[in-house]
Design a protein around this motif. Sequence first.
Motif, PDB file in Angstrom:
ATOM      1  N   UNK A  91       0.942  -1.135   0.035  1.00  0.00           N
ATOM      2  CA  UNK A  91      -0.029  -0.068   0.013  1.00  0.00           C
ATOM      3  C   UNK A  91       0.769   1.376   0.037  1.00  0.00           C
ATOM      4  N   UNK A  92       2.118   1.155   0.648  1.00  0.00           N
ATOM      5  CA  UNK A  92       3.026   2.478   0.617  1.00  0.00           C
ATOM      6  C   UNK A  92       3.425   2.572  -0.949  1.00  0.00           C
ATOM      7  N   UNK A  98      -4.796  -3.553  -5.657  1.00  0.00           N
ATOM      8  CA  UNK A  98      -5.557  -4.785  -5.658  1.00  0.00           C
ATOM      9  C   UNK A  98      -4.489  -5.808  -4.827  1.00  0.00           C
ATOM     10  N   UNK A  99      -3.498  -5.935  -5.055  1.00  0.00           N
ATOM     11  CA  UNK A  99      -2.324  -6.919  -4.342  1.00  0.00           C
ATOM     12  C   UNK A  99      -2.473  -6.547  -2.906  1.00  0.00           C
ATOM     13  N   UNK A 138      -9.322  -3.942   4.598  1.00  0.00           N
ATOM     14  CA  UNK A 138      -9.350  -4.991   3.414  1.00  0.00           C
ATOM     15  C   UNK A 138     -10.864  -4.765   2.685  1.00  0.00           C
ATOM     16  N   UNK A 139     -11.923  -4.282   3.283  1.00  0.00           N
ATOM     17  CA  UNK A 139     -13.138  -4.208   2.703  1.00  0.00           C
ATOM     18  C   UNK A 139     -12.875  -2.843   1.989  1.00  0.00           C
ATOM     19  N   UNK A 140     -12.327  -2.034   2.348  1.00  0.00           N
ATOM     20  CA  UNK A 140     -12.440  -0.488   1.819  1.00  0.00           C
ATOM     21  C   UNK A 140     -11.506  -0.487   0.525  1.00  0.00           C
ATOM     22  N   UNK A 158     -13.310  -2.782  -2.154  1.00  0.00           N
ATOM     23  CA  UNK A 158     -14.360  -1.970  -2.774  1.00  0.00           C
ATOM     24  C   UNK A 158     -13.848  -1.192  -3.785  1.00  0.00           C
ATOM     25  N   UNK A 159     -13.062  -0.510  -3.269  1.00  0.00           N
ATOM     26  CA  UNK A 159     -12.426   0.619  -4.339  1.00  0.00           C
ATOM     27  C   UNK A 159     -11.981   0.228  -5.706  1.00  0.00           C
ATOM     28  N   UNK A 160     -11.114  -0.935  -5.489  1.00  0.00           N
ATOM     29  CA  UNK A 160     -10.608  -1.641  -6.543  1.00  0.00           C
ATOM     30  C   UNK A 160     -11.622  -2.222  -7.650  1.00  0.00           C
TER      31      UNK A 160
END
Length: 330
Positions: free
Chosen positions: A21-22, A97-98, A131-133, A136-138
């Motif tokens: 995520x970084x 995604x990853x 995880x959900x955030x 959901x965005x992806x």
Amino acid sequence: MTNETLAGYANVSLYSAMAVFTIAMLCHAVYLAGLLPARDRAADRATDRTSERELVSAGAAGTAVDVPSEVAPTPDEDHDVPSRARAAAGIASTTTWLGGMLLLLSVVLRGLSVDRWPLGNMFEFAVMGSMFTSLAYSIWSMKRDLRWLGLFITGPILLVLGMAVRVWYTEAAELLPSLQSYWLVIHVTVAVLATAVFTIGAAATAVYLVKDAFARSGRASVLDRFPDAPALERTAYGLYIVAFPLWTFTLIAGAIWARQAWASYWNWDPKEVWTFVIWVVYAAFLHSRATSGISRQTASYIALAGYACIIVNFAVVNVFFVGQHSYSGL
């Protein structure tokens, strides 16, 4: 494989997700930075096209002017973005995604390590909410171009995960007796999902308010390359329309679970009260959004107030208020 080993792998997956995520956050930032020169080039072309229209109008009025025989078609806006920025956006999408999948793996391993649904404390709530955030965005990004929103999603996710690891971390353990119910899966999971949707909605609302402020002032900014302000506001509103019924279900399911666990539907527990406060604030937002006399900006500020209540409910009430929901493990 022992439970301790599974818990260790869950943490490794979590740390890996934070690293990914970084990278995603930095790549999203590079993409937004690449929009700055693209904005300037687009503005220059708009000025050129205005000049050409003025020349054509002058020619129609009888003034002799030289008009180019061919005017090049307006290129697609994405073509104005430097290739490096487009490449960064692609990397950002892939790593988001990853990161979401690594969080999913962490959640699964954590659940397997304790033989229960992994939502028994603040740490587990934060990880599953992130995880959900991200997912959901992806998934939403597959249907719409949301590259402009990525930085405002991955940044908060990384912040929440950092807090989860450094402040809210709790060793994998069995649930408290009051939490040993199938309502944990139903009530808390829906609450996490609603929070994830509220988070994306809050990010879109914040971007809308900033873009609207720049538009009203007449100042140029990188936000000029974002969707227009009304579209941003409608996007956020659509997310709240999804999240509010989920939160309503959370409130009702919590009351049913409270009746089973504590013999009363309502106990004026701090957590119950703040869950209801959040519901009231978002209900006020939806009402104001449908009221003709209230501006969209005012309604949006009410929505952000609702999200501020969510933060208070999670980061303050869970830590500093003692009640029947004191399960954070801190």
